[in-house]
Scaffold this active site. Structure first.
Site, PDB file in Angstrom:
ATOM      1  CD  GLU A 177      -2.683  -1.077   2.826  1.00  0.00           C
ATOM      2  OE1 GLU A 177      -2.429   0.039   3.066  1.00  0.00           O
ATOM      3  OE2 GLU A 177      -3.071  -2.347   3.176  1.00  0.00           O
ATOM      4  CB  CYS A 237       6.035  -5.231   9.938  1.00  0.00           C
ATOM      5  SG  CYS A 237       6.770  -4.517  10.532  1.00  0.00           S
ATOM      6  CB  CYS A 290       1.013  -2.492  13.795  1.00  0.00           C
ATOM      7  SG  CYS A 290       1.297  -2.284  11.946  1.00  0.00           S
ATOM      8  CB  CYS A 334       3.819  -3.222  16.360  1.00  0.00           C
ATOM      9  SG  CYS A 334       5.803  -2.921  16.692  1.00  0.00           S
ATOM     10  CG  LEU A 345       8.990   6.238  22.412  1.00  0.00           C
ATOM     11  CD1 LEU A 345      10.287   4.878  22.650  1.00  0.00           C
ATOM     12  CD2 LEU A 345       9.762   7.897  23.298  1.00  0.00           C
ATOM     13  CG  HIS A 346       4.334   3.569  19.617  1.00  0.00           C
ATOM     14  ND1 HIS A 346       3.489   5.026  19.096  1.00  0.00           N
ATOM     15  CD2 HIS A 346       3.868   2.856  19.072  1.00  0.00           C
ATOM     16  CE1 HIS A 346       2.921   4.488  17.976  1.00  0.00           C
ATOM     17  NE2 HIS A 346       3.980   3.990  16.813  1.00  0.00           N
ATOM     18  CB  CYS A 355       0.224   1.506   7.200  1.00  0.00           C
ATOM     19  SG  CYS A 355       0.774   1.521   9.188  1.00  0.00           S
ATOM     20  CG  ASN A 387      -5.976   5.473  12.642  1.00  0.00           C
ATOM     21  OD1 ASN A 387      -6.480   5.704  12.657  1.00  0.00           O
ATOM     22  ND2 ASN A 387      -4.665   5.280  12.399  1.00  0.00           N
ATOM     23  CB  CYS A 403       2.428   7.117   3.582  1.00  0.00           C
ATOM     24  SG  CYS A 403       3.040   6.238   4.918  1.00  0.00           S
ATOM     25  CB  SER A 425       8.473   5.566  10.449  1.00  0.00           C
ATOM     26  OG  SER A 425       7.630   5.279  11.855  1.00  0.00           O
ATOM     27  CD  GLU A 465      12.257  -1.236  11.380  1.00  0.00           C
ATOM     28  OE1 GLU A 465      10.953  -0.030  11.975  1.00  0.00           O
ATOM     29  OE2 GLU A 465      13.080  -0.205  11.570  1.00  0.00           O
TER      30      GLU A 465
HETATM   31  N1  SAH Z   1       8.088  -0.084  10.804  1.00  0.00           N
HETATM   32  C1  SAH Z   1       8.161   1.519  11.129  1.00  0.00           C
HETATM   33  C2  SAH Z   1       7.352   2.174   9.419  1.00  0.00           C
HETATM   34  C3  SAH Z   1       6.269   1.849   9.800  1.00  0.00           C
HETATM   35  S1  SAH Z   1       5.411   3.435  10.228  1.00  0.00           S
HETATM   36  C4  SAH Z   1       8.122   1.730  12.306  1.00  0.00           C
HETATM   37  O1  SAH Z   1       7.623   1.478  13.433  1.00  0.00           O
HETATM   38  O2  SAH Z   1       8.270   3.867  12.763  1.00  0.00           O
HETATM   39  C5  SAH Z   1       3.865   3.479  10.238  1.00  0.00           C
HETATM   40  C6  SAH Z   1       4.094   4.306  12.034  1.00  0.00           C
HETATM   41  O3  SAH Z   1       2.209   4.042  12.219  1.00  0.00           O
HETATM   42  C7  SAH Z   1       4.559   4.076  13.505  1.00  0.00           C
HETATM   43  O4  SAH Z   1       4.646   4.504  14.294  1.00  0.00           O
HETATM   44  C8  SAH Z   1       3.913   2.718  13.753  1.00  0.00           C
HETATM   45  O5  SAH Z   1       3.464   2.745  15.024  1.00  0.00           O
HETATM   46  C9  SAH Z   1       1.879   3.406  14.027  1.00  0.00           C
HETATM   47  N2  SAH Z   1       0.887   2.867  13.539  1.00  0.00           N
HETATM   48  C10 SAH Z   1       1.040   1.356  13.586  1.00  0.00           C
HETATM   49  N3  SAH Z   1      -0.442   1.325  13.926  1.00  0.00           N
HETATM   50  C11 SAH Z   1      -1.195   1.998  14.098  1.00  0.00           C
HETATM   51  C12 SAH Z   1      -2.153   1.957  14.917  1.00  0.00           C
HETATM   52  N4  SAH Z   1      -3.206   1.223  14.554  1.00  0.00           N
HETATM   53  N5  SAH Z   1      -2.827   3.343  15.320  1.00  0.00           N
HETATM   54  C13 SAH Z   1      -1.448   4.898  15.513  1.00  0.00           C
HETATM   55  N6  SAH Z   1      -0.412   4.546  14.605  1.00  0.00           N
HETATM   56  C14 SAH Z   1      -0.559   2.620  14.399  1.00  0.00           C
END
Ligand code: SAH
Length: 345
Positions: A92, A112, A119, A116, A215-216, A333, A290, A105, A191, A160
């Site tokens: 995508e 992946c 995600c 996470c 970071l989250h 994504c 999301n 994007c 990212s 990633e």
């Molecule tokens: N693998 C890389 C690139 C992905 S970027 C990374 O982890 O940074 C996509 C971004 O969206 C990342 O910050 C990821 O953590 C975030 N993301 C993934 N799922 C999400 C969701 N359900 N809600 C909000 N952000 C999300």
């Protein structure tokens, strides 16, 4: 398998053309067709003799993106593509319109490995790396389809990027080449979920791109629960690498923080985060999580988002709540690809 012509630098292409017995200036012409004019076949190279085009097509190929599905947001014009690759896999890309122009994007991998829990891209696991040429084709295909020039790029789609380091570096090198798209490196963000050794490698390249770190969570306990990468490289190691990145490049890091109701959005989480980031040249992007169909996380209330940002700001950490674009087309994504996999279509 024939080589991917889009993945070649001008130097590599020149060496190939000379080896094939053609004059050097042909390499320049071909490179311009591929990287500047974004063609997707040899037939389009109208100033290249047919003999050379035939020879090229025997040795090289275009491993590009074919539009399978295109969704356009009625709310803000965001365009989401589901692209089909040469081997039947799907990825995508999303094109967003901002005041300053168009931003894309892009995905860096099919699937992946990072797992996470919040995600959608993690669902179904890792399939394969994308080549530099395939990543370029995400940009080129969208540009041609929309008849626009895209001038900003975020590596925030599926995958990633630091787990596909060499191809991503090559992609950036080609995309920023002045003889190609000439995209400004300042307009590129990468990212990562925090692959620490590769953050050091990236810092040492001293590129002018923006590094975003997902970071989250304010501590290892919360982070390890939702991001398996944290078990390997914990927050302390990650922030140390981020400080190294800042020192070497002088660039401010952007921390992504998906706000999940009841998990990482309390006042004490905000305070803990603020104390960890104190003294770091950074910005925090708060993103209401999301909803992903397969997961049951809920986004924090707007009030909570505001309060969280306030606590950070009070401690001198700049923070913004990210605006959501394309919410009517599942623009985040992995969601479209995941639904494609589900229907087995
Ligand atoms: N693998 C890389 C690139 C992905 S970027 C990374 O982890 O940074 C996509 C971004 O969206 C990342 O910050 C990821 O953590 C975030 N993301 C993934 N799922 C999400 C969701 N359900 N809600 C909000 N952000 C999300």
């Amino acid at each position: 398998m024939p080589k991917d012509i889009r993945a070649l630098t001008i130097e590599e292409l020149t060496a190939e053309i000379l080896e094939m017995g053609f004059p050097q200036f042909r390499a320049k012409q071909i490179y311009s067709w591929v990287q500047e004019k974004c063609v997707s076949s040899f037939d389009e190279m109208t100033n290249v003799p047919e003999k050379l085009r035939t020879a090229l097509s025997e040795k090289f190929s275009f491993y590009g993106c074919k539009i399978n599905t295109k969704l356009v947001s009625k709310l803000d014009g965001t365009v989401k593509y589901l692209f089909e690759l040469y081997d039947g896999e799907y990825i995508e890309s999303v094109v967003m319109k901002y005041k300053y122009g168009y931003s894309i994007c892009v995905s860096s991998q099919v699937g992946c490995k990072m797992g996470c829990t919040f995600c959608a891209s993690a669902i179904g696991g890792f399939v394969r790396q994308l080549s530099a040429g395939e990543m370029l084709s995400e940009v080129f295909t969208a540009q041609r389809d929309l008849g626009i020039k895209i001038n900003h790029l975020v590596l925030m789609g599926t995958g990633e990027p630091l787990d596909n380091f060499d191809n991503v570096m090559r992609f950036i090198e080609l995309l920023t080449d002045e003889k190609g798209q000439n995209m400004s490196i300042r307009h590129i963000s990468l990212s990562t979920c925090g692959i620490v050794p590769r953050i050091y490698d990236l810092a040492d390249r001293k590129l002018g791109l923006t590094l975003s770190v997902s970071l989250h969570a304010p501590n290892n306990q919360i982070r390890s629960k939702s991001m398996p990468v944290n078990v390997k490289y914990d927050i302390e190691e990650l922030l140390k690498a981020c400080r190294y990145y800042e020192n070497i490049t002088g660039r401010r890091i952007s921390f992504e923080y998906a706000m999940i109701r009841g998990l990482n959005d309390s006042d004490s989480a905000a305070e803990e985060l603020a104390s960890r980031l104190k003294g770091t040249l950074c910005h925090v992007n708060l993103i209401p999580v999301n909803n992903v169909r397969e997961r049951n996380y809920e986004k924090s209330s707007q009030e909570r988002q505001k309060r969280f940002a306030e606590i950070l700001e009070k401690s001198g950490i700049t923070a913004t709540v990210r605006r959501t674009l394309g919410s009517d087309i599942n623009a985040s994504c992995g969601q479209l690809r995941a639904s494609k996999r589900k229907t087995g279509d």
